[in-house]
Design an enzyme around this catalytic site. Structure first.
Site, PDB file in Angstrom:
ATOM      1  N   LEU A 196       0.598  -1.328   0.220  1.00  0.00           N
ATOM      2  CA  LEU A 196       0.259   0.151   0.273  1.00  0.00           C
ATOM      3  C   LEU A 196       1.272   1.230   0.003  1.00  0.00           C
ATOM      4  O   LEU A 196       0.495   2.226  -0.057  1.00  0.00           O
ATOM      5  CB  LEU A 196      -1.239   0.395   1.573  1.00  0.00           C
ATOM      6  CG  LEU A 196      -2.028  -0.765   1.184  1.00  0.00           C
ATOM      7  CD1 LEU A 196      -2.521  -0.743   2.547  1.00  0.00           C
ATOM      8  CD2 LEU A 196      -2.767  -0.669   0.224  1.00  0.00           C
ATOM      9  N   CYS A 234       3.385  -1.128   8.618  1.00  0.00           N
ATOM     10  CA  CYS A 234       1.664  -1.109   8.296  1.00  0.00           C
ATOM     11  C   CYS A 234       0.953  -2.231   8.622  1.00  0.00           C
ATOM     12  O   CYS A 234       0.085  -2.276   9.251  1.00  0.00           O
ATOM     13  CB  CYS A 234       1.316  -0.343   6.778  1.00  0.00           C
ATOM     14  SG  CYS A 234       2.493   1.258   7.005  1.00  0.00           S
ATOM     15  N   HIS A 235       1.741  -3.167   7.019  1.00  0.00           N
ATOM     16  CA  HIS A 235       0.328  -4.327   8.027  1.00  0.00           C
ATOM     17  C   HIS A 235       1.475  -5.431   7.703  1.00  0.00           C
ATOM     18  O   HIS A 235       0.966  -7.260   7.409  1.00  0.00           O
ATOM     19  CB  HIS A 235      -0.097  -4.250   6.343  1.00  0.00           C
ATOM     20  CG  HIS A 235      -0.704  -3.878   5.929  1.00  0.00           C
ATOM     21  ND1 HIS A 235      -0.938  -2.541   5.746  1.00  0.00           N
ATOM     22  CD2 HIS A 235      -2.244  -3.554   6.516  1.00  0.00           C
ATOM     23  CE1 HIS A 235      -1.768  -1.889   5.772  1.00  0.00           C
ATOM     24  NE2 HIS A 235      -2.416  -2.506   6.503  1.00  0.00           N
ATOM     25  N   GLY A 236       2.865  -5.248   8.295  1.00  0.00           N
ATOM     26  CA  GLY A 236       4.123  -6.890   8.764  1.00  0.00           C
ATOM     27  C   GLY A 236       4.699  -7.713   7.199  1.00  0.00           C
ATOM     28  O   GLY A 236       5.059  -8.141   7.386  1.00  0.00           O
ATOM     29  N   PRO A 248       1.205  -9.277   3.170  1.00  0.00           N
ATOM     30  CA  PRO A 248       0.393  -8.625   2.539  1.00  0.00           C
ATOM     31  C   PRO A 248       1.227  -7.941   0.907  1.00  0.00           C
ATOM     32  O   PRO A 248       0.290  -7.881   0.109  1.00  0.00           O
ATOM     33  CB  PRO A 248       0.200  -7.530   3.164  1.00  0.00           C
ATOM     34  CG  PRO A 248       0.655  -7.952   4.597  1.00  0.00           C
ATOM     35  CD  PRO A 248       1.618  -9.208   3.895  1.00  0.00           C
TER      36      PRO A 248
END
Length: 198
Positions: A128, A156-158, A172
């Protein structure tokens, strides 16, 4: 009024006007010469960026801007290079075959670089658009596996990436970090944004 005083007055006037003219010419020349350098707008549009990498020590990273993006220049240690060679089974795209962010041919190797000790990559997560953090220390750490060999973690999301910007499996982020076109002008000067084919 004598002829001598008229000549002296004329001489003074000519010297003064000549000096003022020279100052004016210099004032015009400086901005003109500076137009040969890429403008901020040109840099944002993609003008190549020249970087002196001589001061980067092994284990250190330098960040420069190209096309409005952070570009990482990481000088890897021999230990970090050795760790890259054994990670392929854990990576989603170890050979950089995916095409969302095409990898230049000269970076389709385990090091993803022209010179194996220097990694050049865009520091933007392919999930992202966050900017991953440096996690160069090896071993177990928060949000990282126990056998961590060093790399980058997107907070943010690992998503995790190795020190060649390759994404680990089951994360992700769908792709490896982008490798921009680049080339060496000398052993210590790097040009980001152009390569020999450009």
């Amino acid at each position: 009024m004598s002829e001598a005083s008229v000549d002296n007055g004329r001489r003074t006037w000519l010297i003064t006007s000549g000096a003022v003219g020279a100052v004016g010419a210099a004032a015009v020349a400086v901005p003109f010469v500076s137009t040969f350098q890429p403008s901020e707008r040109a840099k944002a549009a993609g003008a190549a960026v020249q970087v002196d990498i001589s001061a980067i020590q092994p284990g250190q990273k330098l960040v420069v801007e190209w096309r409005g993006k952070p570009v990482w220049i990481m000088k890897r240690t021999p230990e970090q290079l050795a760790a890259l060679e054994n990670l392929a089974p854990e990576l989603a795209d170890p050979d950089s075959k995916r095409t969302a962010y095409p990898t230049p041919e000269y970076a389709k190797n385990a090091y993803r670089s022209v010179k194996k000790e220097v990694f050049v990559g865009v520091g933007i997560c392919t999930h992202l658009g966050c900017s991953p953090s440096d996690k160069f220390q090896t071993g177990a750490q928060t949000s990282l596996p126990d056998n961590w060999q060093g790399g980058y973690l997107c907070p943010c999301h690992g998503s995790t990436f190795d020190l060649a910007g390759r994404v680990f499996k089951n994360k992700p982020a769908p792709d490896n970090l982008e490798v921009p076109p680049h080339m060496y002008l000398s052993d210590t000067v790097l040009l980001i944004g152009e390569d020999k084919k450009a």
